[in-house]
Design a protein around this motif. Structure first.
Motif, PDB file in Angstrom:
ATOM      1  N   ASN A  37      31.544  25.020  -0.601  1.00  0.00           N
ATOM      2  CA  ASN A  37      30.348  25.847  -0.487  1.00  0.00           C
ATOM      3  C   ASN A  37      29.123  25.353   0.395  1.00  0.00           C
ATOM      4  OD1 ASN A  37      29.035  28.250  -0.567  1.00  0.00           O
ATOM      5  ND2 ASN A  37      28.804  28.262  -2.669  1.00  0.00           N
ATOM      6  N   VAL A  38      28.526  26.182   1.068  1.00  0.00           N
ATOM      7  CA  VAL A  38      27.438  25.704   2.015  1.00  0.00           C
ATOM      8  C   VAL A  38      26.355  26.616   1.552  1.00  0.00           C
ATOM      9  CG1 VAL A  38      26.393  25.332   4.222  1.00  0.00           C
ATOM     10  CG2 VAL A  38      28.729  25.004   3.821  1.00  0.00           C
ATOM     11  N   TYR A  39      24.976  26.392   1.184  1.00  0.00           N
ATOM     12  CA  TYR A  39      23.724  27.036   1.123  1.00  0.00           C
ATOM     13  C   TYR A  39      22.718  26.554   1.935  1.00  0.00           C
ATOM     14  CZ  TYR A  39      25.370  28.396  -3.536  1.00  0.00           C
ATOM     15  OH  TYR A  39      26.203  29.019  -4.582  1.00  0.00           O
ATOM     16  N   ILE A  40      21.987  27.527   2.519  1.00  0.00           N
ATOM     17  CA  ILE A  40      21.140  27.262   3.345  1.00  0.00           C
ATOM     18  C   ILE A  40      19.818  27.694   3.149  1.00  0.00           C
ATOM     19  CG2 ILE A  40      20.544  27.582   5.860  1.00  0.00           C
ATOM     20  CD1 ILE A  40      23.878  27.950   5.984  1.00  0.00           C
ATOM     21  N   ARG A  41      18.564  27.147   3.230  1.00  0.00           N
ATOM     22  CA  ARG A  41      17.477  27.372   3.009  1.00  0.00           C
ATOM     23  C   ARG A  41      17.007  28.408   2.086  1.00  0.00           C
ATOM     24  NH1 ARG A  41      17.917  25.613   7.964  1.00  0.00           N
ATOM     25  NH2 ARG A  41      18.295  27.622   8.883  1.00  0.00           N
TER      26      ARG A  41
END
Length: 294
Positions: free
Chosen positions: A132-136
């Motif tokens: 998974n990737v979460y951004i700001r």
């Protein structure tokens, strides 16, 4: 004749069970970076009473009273981050065993994160590896996950396997035993984490969502739930490195990317073991994930 019939059966009716192995990627980035001892690179973050280090093999566990976690000493702005991990067999529903990058302590409510998470399971069903990737801040209440989930071609409870995240300013690559399983390219500043992150590992109760969307919960009759880690690697440009520090690559190409053999291995894994891709989920609002379209 029997041999050729067996070969045809393998080619045209491949087994869905663990043990159907991917083609060799031809390049092995884990061999390019030296291992570090746990205390060279990490410290306990929480649950110190649920963590034991024995000959540089770290065991962390979850029971009814607590889980446990650890964190790298330094933040990084790019690098290769890996650990060999062995998971607990049996009933582990609701339990997350994780290895990930994050800056949630530096940016509470507005953080970035890159995850390798093992979603616990019930008897007779395989673990799911979630990337998974979460951004700001997309993981802070305003959930915009970028999940890709895989089953594995081996039983992760039977031995240690090496799991890694390669993070560069232009791409993130997830690897299992040096086989790339996912590449997340930078398509815009808005959809890519660029602020320094620390390396974490943890085990915790995520009964509300971890196993079949929360259908099965952690059952503490089976406690403790143990995750074992060794062969730690954390190489790259720390947040304090000079500007000329060159980002590490997962391939022989200094500019990053993957070789043809690595691409073939990744496509093989995704065609055989990918079980969820957020970009193909019709229930998702894809205006929030523009990278899916270009």
């Amino acid at each position: 004749m029997a041999f050729f019939l067996s070969l045809l059966l393998i080619l045209f009716f491949p087994s869905s069970n663990a043990g159907y192995w991917p083609p060799s990627p031809g390049y092995y980035p884990s061999t390019k970076f030296r291992s570090v001892t746990f205390y060279q690179g990490f410290r306990n973050l929480w649950g110190p009473g649920h963590q034991i280090l024995d000959n540089n093999a770290l065991s962390i566990w979850l029971d009814r009273t607590s889980g446990s976690g650890f964190k790298s000493v330094r933040p990084f702005r790019s690098g290769y981050f890996g650990a060999s991990i062995k998971l607990q067999p049996g009933y582990t529903a609701g339990v997350i065993t994780a290895f990930y990058l994050s800056n949630n302590e530096a940016h509470p409510g507005y953080h970035d994160e890159v995850d390798i998470e093992f979603l616990g399971t019930t008897f007779g069903k395989p673990y799911t590896l979630q990337t998974n990737v979460y951004i700001r801040g997309s993981g802070d209440g305003r959930i915009i996950g970028r999940e890709m989930k895989f089953h594995l071609w081996f039983d992760p409870t039977q031995g240690f396997h090496h799991y890694a995240i390669l993070w560069r300013p232009n791409e993130i690559i997830f690897l299992v035993d040096d086989v790339p399983i996912r590449r997340y390219p930078r398509k815009s500043v808005a959809t890519f984490p660029l602020r320094p992150m620390w390396v974490y590992g943890s085990i915790w109760d995520a009964s509300s969502w971890a196993t079949e969307d929360g259908k099965y919960k952690a059952d503490y009759r089976y406690q403790p739930f143990v995750g074992m880690y060794n062969n730690f690697k954390a190489s790259g440009c720390s947040a304090y490195a000079p500007a000329w520090c060159r980002p590490i690559s997962a391939s022989p190409f200094r500019s990053g990317g993957l070789t043809r053999g690595q691409h073939m291995a990744m496509r093989w894994v995704q065609s055989h073991y990918l079980v969820y891709n957020y970009c193909r989920d019709p229930k998702r609002d894809h205006s929030l994930t523009p990278e899916c379209w270009g």
